[in-house]
Motif scaffolding. Sequence first.
Motif, PDB file in Angstrom:
ATOM      1  N   ILE A 267       9.054 -21.874 -19.060  1.00 51.65           N
ATOM      2  CA  ILE A 267       8.569 -21.457 -20.376  1.00 51.65           C
ATOM      3  C   ILE A 267       8.204 -19.975 -20.372  1.00 51.65           C
ATOM      4  CG2 ILE A 267       6.637 -21.711 -21.998  1.00 51.65           C
ATOM      5  CD1 ILE A 267       6.622 -24.721 -21.227  1.00 51.65           C
ATOM      6  N   ILE A 268       7.500 -19.539 -19.323  1.00 51.20           N
ATOM      7  CA  ILE A 268       7.120 -18.128 -19.218  1.00 51.20           C
ATOM      8  C   ILE A 268       8.363 -17.254 -19.107  1.00 51.20           C
ATOM      9  CG2 ILE A 268       5.965 -16.429 -17.747  1.00 51.20           C
ATOM     10  CD1 ILE A 268       3.923 -18.637 -17.049  1.00 51.20           C
ATOM     11  N   ASP A 269       9.325 -17.685 -18.291  1.00 54.02           N
ATOM     12  CA  ASP A 269      10.569 -16.933 -18.116  1.00 54.02           C
ATOM     13  C   ASP A 269      11.327 -16.798 -19.435  1.00 54.02           C
ATOM     14  OD1 ASP A 269      12.642 -15.674 -16.468  1.00 54.02           O
ATOM     15  OD2 ASP A 269      13.801 -17.478 -16.894  1.00 54.02           O
ATOM     16  N   ASP A 270      11.459 -17.911 -20.173  1.00 56.19           N
ATOM     17  CA  ASP A 270      12.167 -17.880 -21.458  1.00 56.19           C
ATOM     18  C   ASP A 270      11.456 -16.982 -22.465  1.00 56.19           C
ATOM     19  OD1 ASP A 270      14.030 -19.621 -20.447  1.00 56.19           O
ATOM     20  OD2 ASP A 270      13.165 -21.417 -21.386  1.00 56.19           O
ATOM     21  N   THR A 271      10.124 -17.042 -22.470  1.00 54.61           N
ATOM     22  CA  THR A 271       9.344 -16.225 -23.405  1.00 54.61           C
ATOM     23  C   THR A 271       9.562 -14.743 -23.142  1.00 54.61           C
ATOM     24  OG1 THR A 271       7.649 -17.946 -23.619  1.00 54.61           O
ATOM     25  CG2 THR A 271       7.024 -15.708 -24.246  1.00 54.61           C
ATOM     26  N   VAL A 272       9.489 -14.364 -21.872  1.00 52.73           N
ATOM     27  CA  VAL A 272       9.685 -12.951 -21.511  1.00 52.73           C
ATOM     28  C   VAL A 272      11.091 -12.483 -21.891  1.00 52.73           C
ATOM     29  CG1 VAL A 272       9.821 -11.311 -19.591  1.00 52.73           C
ATOM     30  CG2 VAL A 272       7.964 -12.991 -19.687  1.00 52.73           C
ATOM     31  N   ASP A 273      12.095 -13.305 -21.624  1.00 54.57           N
ATOM     32  CA  ASP A 273      13.474 -12.944 -21.953  1.00 54.57           C
ATOM     33  C   ASP A 273      13.653 -12.733 -23.455  1.00 54.57           C
ATOM     34  OD1 ASP A 273      14.340 -12.950 -19.372  1.00 54.57           O
ATOM     35  OD2 ASP A 273      15.153 -14.992 -19.419  1.00 54.57           O
ATOM     36  N   GLN A 274      13.004 -13.577 -24.271  1.00 55.56           N
ATOM     37  CA  GLN A 274      13.165 -13.505 -25.720  1.00 55.56           C
ATOM     38  C   GLN A 274      12.500 -12.278 -26.332  1.00 55.56           C
ATOM     39  OE1 GLN A 274      11.759 -17.256 -27.279  1.00 55.56           O
ATOM     40  NE2 GLN A 274      13.291 -18.436 -26.162  1.00 55.56           N
ATOM     41  N   ARG A 276      11.423  -9.421 -24.566  1.00 57.36           N
ATOM     42  CA  ARG A 276      11.584  -8.167 -23.831  1.00 57.36           C
ATOM     43  C   ARG A 276      12.184  -7.039 -24.684  1.00 57.36           C
ATOM     44  NH1 ARG A 276      14.362  -9.802 -19.574  1.00 57.36           N
ATOM     45  NH2 ARG A 276      12.630  -9.978 -18.126  1.00 57.36           N
ATOM     46  N   PRO A 277      13.180  -7.313 -25.541  1.00 62.33           N
ATOM     47  CA  PRO A 277      13.734  -6.228 -26.352  1.00 62.33           C
ATOM     48  C   PRO A 277      12.731  -5.560 -27.283  1.00 62.33           C
ATOM     49  CG  PRO A 277      15.211  -8.131 -26.361  1.00 62.33           C
ATOM     50  CD  PRO A 277      13.930  -8.576 -25.736  1.00 62.33           C
ATOM     51  N   TYR A 278      11.599  -6.207 -27.553  1.00 57.74           N
ATOM     52  CA  TYR A 278      10.616  -5.657 -28.487  1.00 57.74           C
ATOM     53  C   TYR A 278       9.555  -4.794 -27.811  1.00 57.74           C
ATOM     54  CZ  TYR A 278      12.770  -9.132 -31.494  1.00 57.74           C
ATOM     55  OH  TYR A 278      13.682  -9.879 -32.204  1.00 57.74           O
ATOM     56  N   GLY A 279       9.668  -4.626 -26.511  1.00 55.63           N
ATOM     57  CA  GLY A 279       8.759  -3.722 -25.823  1.00 55.63           C
ATOM     58  C   GLY A 279       7.733  -4.408 -24.944  1.00 55.63           C
ATOM     59  N   LEU A 280       7.123  -3.614 -24.071  1.00 58.92           N
ATOM     60  CA  LEU A 280       6.182  -4.126 -23.073  1.00 58.92           C
ATOM     61  C   LEU A 280       4.932  -4.724 -23.714  1.00 58.92           C
ATOM     62  CD1 LEU A 280       5.558  -4.423 -20.053  1.00 58.92           C
ATOM     63  CD2 LEU A 280       4.537  -2.126 -20.126  1.00 58.92           C
ATOM     64  N   VAL A 281       4.436  -4.087 -24.781  1.00 62.66           N
ATOM     65  CA  VAL A 281       3.225  -4.583 -25.433  1.00 62.66           C
ATOM     66  C   VAL A 281       3.461  -5.972 -26.010  1.00 62.66           C
ATOM     67  CG1 VAL A 281       1.581  -4.207 -27.315  1.00 62.66           C
ATOM     68  CG2 VAL A 281       2.357  -2.272 -25.938  1.00 62.66           C
ATOM     69  N   THR A 282       4.619  -6.168 -26.620  1.00 62.26           N
ATOM     70  CA  THR A 282       4.948  -7.481 -27.185  1.00 62.26           C
ATOM     71  C   THR A 282       5.057  -8.533 -26.096  1.00 62.26           C
ATOM     72  OG1 THR A 282       6.154  -6.394 -28.985  1.00 62.26           O
ATOM     73  CG2 THR A 282       6.582  -8.733 -28.643  1.00 62.26           C
ATOM     74  N   VAL A 283       5.655  -8.166 -24.962  1.00 59.39           N
ATOM     75  CA  VAL A 283       5.738  -9.088 -23.823  1.00 59.39           C
ATOM     76  C   VAL A 283       4.335  -9.467 -23.370  1.00 59.39           C
ATOM     77  CG1 VAL A 283       6.410  -9.328 -21.402  1.00 59.39           C
ATOM     78  CG2 VAL A 283       7.982  -8.272 -23.032  1.00 59.39           C
ATOM     79  N   PHE A 284       3.469  -8.458 -23.236  1.00 58.00           N
ATOM     80  CA  PHE A 284       2.103  -8.689 -22.773  1.00 58.00           C
ATOM     81  C   PHE A 284       1.351  -9.621 -23.725  1.00 58.00           C
ATOM     82  CE2 PHE A 284      -2.412  -7.293 -22.794  1.00 58.00           C
ATOM     83  CZ  PHE A 284      -2.741  -7.676 -21.504  1.00 58.00           C
ATOM     84  N   MET A 285       1.478  -9.393 -25.035  1.00 58.06           N
ATOM     85  CA  MET A 285       0.769 -10.214 -26.014  1.00 58.06           C
ATOM     86  C   MET A 285       1.286 -11.653 -26.020  1.00 58.06           C
ATOM     87  SD  MET A 285      -1.668  -8.561 -27.307  1.00 58.06           S
ATOM     88  CE  MET A 285      -2.250  -6.860 -27.318  1.00 58.06           C
ATOM     89  N   ASN A 286       2.562 -11.825 -25.820  1.00 58.72           N
ATOM     90  CA  ASN A 286       3.113 -13.184 -25.765  1.00 58.72           C
ATOM     91  C   ASN A 286       2.665 -13.921 -24.510  1.00 58.72           C
ATOM     92  OD1 ASN A 286       5.359 -14.075 -27.931  1.00 58.72           O
ATOM     93  ND2 ASN A 286       5.306 -11.852 -27.782  1.00 58.72           N
ATOM     94  N   ILE A 287       2.539 -13.186 -23.407  1.00 64.17           N
ATOM     95  CA  ILE A 287       2.011 -13.797 -22.189  1.00 64.17           C
ATOM     96  C   ILE A 287       0.553 -14.200 -22.396  1.00 64.17           C
ATOM     97  CG2 ILE A 287       1.392 -13.387 -19.784  1.00 64.17           C
ATOM     98  CD1 ILE A 287       4.356 -13.886 -20.242  1.00 64.17           C
ATOM     99  N   LEU A 288      -0.212 -13.331 -23.052  1.00 71.63           N
ATOM    100  CA  LEU A 288      -1.612 -13.672 -23.356  1.00 71.63           C
ATOM    101  C   LEU A 288      -1.679 -14.919 -24.237  1.00 71.63           C
ATOM    102  CD1 LEU A 288      -3.638 -10.386 -24.058  1.00 71.63           C
ATOM    103  CD2 LEU A 288      -3.537 -11.760 -21.984  1.00 71.63           C
ATOM    104  N   ASN A 289      -0.755 -15.016 -25.186  1.00 72.66           N
ATOM    105  CA  ASN A 289      -0.730 -16.181 -26.075  1.00 72.66           C
ATOM    106  C   ASN A 289      -0.482 -17.465 -25.283  1.00 72.66           C
ATOM    107  OD1 ASN A 289      -0.798 -17.294 -28.782  1.00 72.66           O
ATOM    108  ND2 ASN A 289       1.386 -17.653 -28.547  1.00 72.66           N
ATOM    109  N   LEU A 290       0.434 -17.398 -24.309  1.00 77.42           N
ATOM    110  CA  LEU A 290       0.669 -18.555 -23.436  1.00 77.42           C
ATOM    111  C   LEU A 290      -0.568 -18.871 -22.606  1.00 77.42           C
ATOM    112  CD1 LEU A 290       4.310 -17.901 -22.139  1.00 77.42           C
ATOM    113  CD2 LEU A 290       3.576 -19.657 -23.762  1.00 77.42           C
TER     114      LEU A 290
END
Length: 359
Positions: A267-274, A276-290
Motif C-alpha cells: 500500500i505504501i509503495d503504491d501510494t508513493v508511486d501514484q 511521486r509526480p506531484y512532488g516531494l511534499v505531496t508524497v510526504f503528506m500522503n505518507i503522513l495520511n497513511l
Amino acid sequence: MILALVVLSVIVLFHEFGHFLLARLNGITVVEFSLGFGPRLLSHVSKKSGTRYSWKLFPFGGSCAMLGEFGDEEGENDPEDGSGVSFFSRSPAARMSVVAAGPVFNFILAFVFAMVIVSWSGYDPARIQEVTPGQAADAAGLKAGDVITKIGGRRVMIARDVVLKMLVNGNRDITVQYDRMDGETGKWESHEAFLDADLFTLQNGRYLTGIQFSGYESLGFNIPKIIKYGAAEVRYAVLTVVDSLKELVKGRISADDIAGPVRIVSIIDDTVDQVRPYGLVTVFMNILNLMVMFSANLGVMNLLPFPALDGGRLVFLAYELAAKKPVDQRIEGAVNMAGMALLMAFMVFVLFNDVRFLM
C-alpha cells in the motif's frame, strides 16, 4: 521497503514509548525497550536505569518489558541492590495508566500528523454542492448549500463521515439531519430528511444517494480549526476501523479486505508511486495520511478486550480495581497465553493471506 519499515517503526515505537513513559513516571523499572521481535541485533544497557534498549531481527513490532511483568525471568536487569520496582507492586490505577498509554499515544501521534495534513490540504466540509435530480437526496428535499450534520444518528464533521456511513449502511433507508440557511432571515435552521433506499443508485459496489460535496477548503492559519479538523481526521480513522470490525463480525468483509504487514508495504509503495509526480511534499503528506490511518488502527485494535492485547489487560485491571483483589495470576497467565497463541495463529493467516493476495 525502507520507507515502510520507517513508517511502521515510528508508529510502533511511539506506542511502546507511551508504555515506557508512564512506567517511568510511576516509578516502575523498565527491563527492556525494544523495536521488533526475535533475536537481538543491537542492544545497549543504560548504566543509570538498567534498561536494555534493543533492536531485534524482525522490525514489525516492539515491546516495553517491565520488571515482574512476565515473571522472574524478565528481572535479569534488576539492579543488584534490589532497588527495582515491579509492575505488580503498583496500584491497579497506576498499572491501568501504563497499559492504556500505548493506544493513547497512538491516537496522539495520529492527531499530530492529522493537524499537519489539514493545515496543508484543508478539510472537506459536509456541504452539498449539487444534488442529482431524481435520486434519493433530491426526493428527500436536500439542496445545494445544505450542510449535513448527522446521518443515521451519527454526528458528521467532514464529508467523508457521510461516505463512510453510507458504505456500512448499504441498501437500507437512512435519516439525514442538515442545516439550511433561511433566505429571508439569513439564519441557519435544522431540518431532517428521510432517504429512501429504493432510490439509491448502485455504482462500483456502493449505494449512492445523489449528493455531491463541495470539495476541500483551506483552513489557512486558523489554529482552532486546525485542531478541530485534525481531531475530525482521527475520529474518521477510528470510525473506519470500528465500522470495519463490525462488518467483519457480520461477515460482510472477506479475507481479501484484511491487510497485514506485507500488504501495508504494498500500500505504501503504491501510494508513493501514484503521488511521486506531484512532488516531494505531496508524497510526504500522503505518507503522513497513511500513518494517521495505521496509528489509529493500532490504537483501536490494542484496546479490544482480547487476551494478550492492552484491552484484555485493562479488563483484568478493571476487575481488580472494582473487586479490590487481583485475578489469580495462574488464570490470567493461562488466558493471556491462549490469547497470544490465537494472535500468532491469526498473524500467520494474515501473512499467508497477504502473499496470496499479492501473487
